[in-house]
Scaffold this motif. Structure first.
Motif, PDB file in Angstrom:
ATOM      1  N   ALA A 190      -7.183  13.197  14.799  1.00  0.00           N
ATOM      2  CA  ALA A 190      -6.233  12.634  13.830  1.00  0.00           C
ATOM      3  C   ALA A 190      -6.590  11.185  13.509  1.00  0.00           C
ATOM      4  O   ALA A 190      -6.496  10.757  12.357  1.00  0.00           O
ATOM      5  CB  ALA A 190      -4.811  12.726  14.378  1.00  0.00           C
ATOM      6  N   VAL A 191      -7.027  10.425  14.510  1.00  0.00           N
ATOM      7  CA  VAL A 191      -7.383   9.022  14.290  1.00  0.00           C
ATOM      8  C   VAL A 191      -8.581   8.923  13.348  1.00  0.00           C
ATOM      9  O   VAL A 191      -8.603   8.093  12.442  1.00  0.00           O
ATOM     10  CB  VAL A 191      -7.666   8.309  15.635  1.00  0.00           C
ATOM     11  CG1 VAL A 191      -8.201   6.914  15.422  1.00  0.00           C
ATOM     12  CG2 VAL A 191      -6.404   8.266  16.481  1.00  0.00           C
ATOM     13  N   THR A 192      -9.566   9.782  13.536  1.00  0.00           N
ATOM     14  CA  THR A 192     -10.734   9.779  12.655  1.00  0.00           C
ATOM     15  C   THR A 192     -10.328  10.127  11.230  1.00  0.00           C
ATOM     16  O   THR A 192     -10.775   9.484  10.272  1.00  0.00           O
ATOM     17  CB  THR A 192     -11.800  10.771  13.163  1.00  0.00           C
ATOM     18  OG1 THR A 192     -12.168  10.415  14.492  1.00  0.00           O
ATOM     19  CG2 THR A 192     -13.026  10.757  12.280  1.00  0.00           C
ATOM     20  N   VAL A 193      -9.467  11.108  11.073  1.00  0.00           N
ATOM     21  CA  VAL A 193      -9.009  11.507   9.736  1.00  0.00           C
ATOM     22  C   VAL A 193      -8.219  10.380   9.084  1.00  0.00           C
ATOM     23  O   VAL A 193      -8.432  10.060   7.907  1.00  0.00           O
ATOM     24  CB  VAL A 193      -8.184  12.814   9.807  1.00  0.00           C
ATOM     25  CG1 VAL A 193      -7.535  13.121   8.468  1.00  0.00           C
ATOM     26  CG2 VAL A 193      -9.072  13.968  10.248  1.00  0.00           C
ATOM     27  N   ILE A 194      -7.326   9.749   9.832  1.00  0.00           N
ATOM     28  CA  ILE A 194      -6.548   8.627   9.289  1.00  0.00           C
ATOM     29  C   ILE A 194      -7.480   7.517   8.822  1.00  0.00           C
ATOM     30  O   ILE A 194      -7.316   6.963   7.734  1.00  0.00           O
ATOM     31  CB  ILE A 194      -5.539   8.095  10.330  1.00  0.00           C
ATOM     32  CG1 ILE A 194      -4.401   9.094  10.519  1.00  0.00           C
ATOM     33  CG2 ILE A 194      -5.000   6.716   9.937  1.00  0.00           C
ATOM     34  CD1 ILE A 194      -3.506   8.786  11.702  1.00  0.00           C
ATOM     35  N   ASN A 195      -8.482   7.194   9.632  1.00  0.00           N
ATOM     36  CA  ASN A 195      -9.420   6.138   9.256  1.00  0.00           C
ATOM     37  C   ASN A 195     -10.247   6.512   8.029  1.00  0.00           C
ATOM     38  O   ASN A 195     -10.468   5.689   7.148  1.00  0.00           O
ATOM     39  CB  ASN A 195     -10.325   5.778  10.436  1.00  0.00           C
ATOM     40  CG  ASN A 195      -9.592   4.934  11.439  1.00  0.00           C
ATOM     41  OD1 ASN A 195      -9.236   3.808  11.161  1.00  0.00           O
ATOM     42  ND2 ASN A 195      -9.322   5.494  12.607  1.00  0.00           N
ATOM     43  N   ALA A 196     -10.691   7.746   7.965  1.00  0.00           N
ATOM     44  CA  ALA A 196     -11.482   8.194   6.810  1.00  0.00           C
ATOM     45  C   ALA A 196     -10.637   8.201   5.538  1.00  0.00           C
ATOM     46  O   ALA A 196     -11.101   7.759   4.474  1.00  0.00           O
ATOM     47  CB  ALA A 196     -12.058   9.576   7.073  1.00  0.00           C
ATOM     48  N   VAL A 197      -9.407   8.670   5.632  1.00  0.00           N
ATOM     49  CA  VAL A 197      -8.529   8.722   4.457  1.00  0.00           C
ATOM     50  C   VAL A 197      -8.162   7.319   3.982  1.00  0.00           C
ATOM     51  O   VAL A 197      -8.204   7.035   2.776  1.00  0.00           O
ATOM     52  CB  VAL A 197      -7.269   9.567   4.762  1.00  0.00           C
ATOM     53  CG1 VAL A 197      -6.212   9.405   3.679  1.00  0.00           C
ATOM     54  CG2 VAL A 197      -7.643  11.030   4.909  1.00  0.00           C
ATOM     55  N   THR A 198      -7.825   6.426   4.910  1.00  0.00           N
ATOM     56  CA  THR A 198      -7.460   5.074   4.478  1.00  0.00           C
ATOM     57  C   THR A 198      -8.669   4.327   3.928  1.00  0.00           C
ATOM     58  O   THR A 198      -8.546   3.573   2.962  1.00  0.00           O
ATOM     59  CB  THR A 198      -6.806   4.255   5.611  1.00  0.00           C
ATOM     60  OG1 THR A 198      -7.671   4.229   6.742  1.00  0.00           O
ATOM     61  CG2 THR A 198      -5.454   4.820   5.997  1.00  0.00           C
ATOM     62  N   TRP A 199      -9.862   4.544   4.515  1.00  0.00           N
ATOM     63  CA  TRP A 199     -11.081   3.921   3.975  1.00  0.00           C
ATOM     64  C   TRP A 199     -11.327   4.410   2.558  1.00  0.00           C
ATOM     65  O   TRP A 199     -11.600   3.616   1.658  1.00  0.00           O
ATOM     66  CB  TRP A 199     -12.281   4.234   4.862  1.00  0.00           C
ATOM     67  CG  TRP A 199     -13.554   3.665   4.325  1.00  0.00           C
ATOM     68  CD1 TRP A 199     -14.033   2.405   4.525  1.00  0.00           C
ATOM     69  CD2 TRP A 199     -14.497   4.313   3.466  1.00  0.00           C
ATOM     70  NE1 TRP A 199     -15.218   2.234   3.845  1.00  0.00           N
ATOM     71  CE2 TRP A 199     -15.521   3.386   3.191  1.00  0.00           C
ATOM     72  CE3 TRP A 199     -14.574   5.585   2.916  1.00  0.00           C
ATOM     73  CZ2 TRP A 199     -16.611   3.692   2.383  1.00  0.00           C
ATOM     74  CZ3 TRP A 199     -15.662   5.889   2.110  1.00  0.00           C
ATOM     75  CH2 TRP A 199     -16.664   4.951   1.852  1.00  0.00           C
ATOM     76  N   THR A 200     -11.217   5.711   2.352  1.00  0.00           N
ATOM     77  CA  THR A 200     -11.427   6.282   1.021  1.00  0.00           C
ATOM     78  C   THR A 200     -10.396   5.751   0.034  1.00  0.00           C
ATOM     79  O   THR A 200     -10.737   5.392  -1.104  1.00  0.00           O
ATOM     80  CB  THR A 200     -11.375   7.823   1.081  1.00  0.00           C
ATOM     81  OG1 THR A 200     -12.351   8.278   2.019  1.00  0.00           O
ATOM     82  CG2 THR A 200     -11.644   8.440  -0.279  1.00  0.00           C
ATOM     83  N   ALA A 201      -9.143   5.676   0.445  1.00  0.00           N
ATOM     84  CA  ALA A 201      -8.097   5.143  -0.433  1.00  0.00           C
ATOM     85  C   ALA A 201      -8.366   3.684  -0.784  1.00  0.00           C
ATOM     86  O   ALA A 201      -8.177   3.267  -1.937  1.00  0.00           O
ATOM     87  CB  ALA A 201      -6.732   5.290   0.239  1.00  0.00           C
ATOM     88  N   GLY A 202      -8.796   2.903   0.186  1.00  0.00           N
ATOM     89  CA  GLY A 202      -9.132   1.500  -0.082  1.00  0.00           C
ATOM     90  C   GLY A 202     -10.284   1.382  -1.060  1.00  0.00           C
ATOM     91  O   GLY A 202     -10.257   0.560  -1.982  1.00  0.00           O
ATOM     92  N   LEU A 203     -11.304   2.207  -0.881  1.00  0.00           N
ATOM     93  CA  LEU A 203     -12.454   2.183  -1.781  1.00  0.00           C
ATOM     94  C   LEU A 203     -12.045   2.594  -3.199  1.00  0.00           C
ATOM     95  O   LEU A 203     -12.422   1.939  -4.176  1.00  0.00           O
ATOM     96  CB  LEU A 203     -13.549   3.105  -1.252  1.00  0.00           C
ATOM     97  CG  LEU A 203     -14.861   3.094  -2.021  1.00  0.00           C
ATOM     98  CD1 LEU A 203     -15.511   1.716  -1.963  1.00  0.00           C
ATOM     99  CD2 LEU A 203     -15.800   4.153  -1.479  1.00  0.00           C
ATOM    100  N   VAL A 204     -11.259   3.641  -3.313  1.00  0.00           N
ATOM    101  CA  VAL A 204     -10.804   4.104  -4.630  1.00  0.00           C
ATOM    102  C   VAL A 204      -9.944   3.030  -5.305  1.00  0.00           C
ATOM    103  O   VAL A 204     -10.116   2.751  -6.497  1.00  0.00           O
ATOM    104  CB  VAL A 204     -10.043   5.443  -4.506  1.00  0.00           C
ATOM    105  CG1 VAL A 204      -9.305   5.791  -5.794  1.00  0.00           C
ATOM    106  CG2 VAL A 204     -11.012   6.553  -4.124  1.00  0.00           C
ATOM    107  N   ALA A 205      -9.044   2.420  -4.547  1.00  0.00           N
ATOM    108  CA  ALA A 205      -8.199   1.359  -5.119  1.00  0.00           C
ATOM    109  C   ALA A 205      -9.046   0.185  -5.589  1.00  0.00           C
ATOM    110  O   ALA A 205      -8.804  -0.378  -6.667  1.00  0.00           O
ATOM    111  CB  ALA A 205      -7.168   0.900  -4.089  1.00  0.00           C
ATOM    112  N   GLY A 206     -10.022  -0.195  -4.786  1.00  0.00           N
ATOM    113  CA  GLY A 206     -10.895  -1.301  -5.174  1.00  0.00           C
ATOM    114  C   GLY A 206     -11.721  -0.985  -6.402  1.00  0.00           C
ATOM    115  O   GLY A 206     -11.866  -1.814  -7.305  1.00  0.00           O
TER     116      GLY A 206
END
Length: 154
Positions: free
Chosen positions: A126-142
């Motif tokens: 779950a921690v890996t998924v949370i990190n991957a999803v938040t990284w992707t969301a940050g990249l998309v937002a940027g």
């Protein structure tokens, strides 16, 4: 400090507090200490990114070091949700400014989180998924902020 920084600080602090409570309840003892201390340090460094030029690099270094320390000390997997959110904000703010090394380093933290998962885990934690999803969301937002901003004509 900008309003967006205050909002990030409030949400991340709440996430760190909830995570600390949950870790203390499930893992017991001082299992919450590494996640909370490293998460708070990353958050503070992310908030200082405008005043201190090396704050972004320091935040990424703290997160990576805590990820490795968590594995070596059999602590809960790191970074937790509060830290992941702070790192995602750092990624989002860096892309419109052409600081592409930040998302690359943050992706390395996501990969390190996956690589340091407990040996008995199958697939992604779950921690890996949370990190991957938040990284992707940050990249998309940027990227969205970068390409939504009108560019001056040459």
């Amino acid at each position: 400090m900008k309003l967006i920084d205050l909002a990030l600080a409030a949400v991340c602090a709440a996430a760190l507090a909830v995570t600390a409570y949950m870790l203390a309840d499930s893992w017991g003892g001082t299992s919450w200490l590494l996640d909370t201390a490293a998460g708070a340090a990353v958050l503070i460094l992310v908030l200082l990114r405008r005043r201190w030029r090396s704050a972004s690099a320091a935040a990424l270094a703290v997160a990576l070091a805590a990820t490795v320390i968590a594995r070596l000390t059999d602590s809960p997997q790191f970074p937790g949700p509060g830290t992941a959110l702070a790192l995602a904000a750092l990624v989002a703010w860096s892309v419109p400014r052409s600081a592409y090394w930040i998302p690359v380093c943050a992706l390395c933290i996501v990969l390190a989180t996956w690589a340091t998962a407990w040996p008995d885990d199958n697939g992604f934690t779950a921690v890996t998924v949370i990190n991957a999803v938040t990284w992707t969301a940050g990249l998309v937002a940027g990227l969205a902020a970068r390409y939504a901003t009108p560019r001056p004509a040459a």
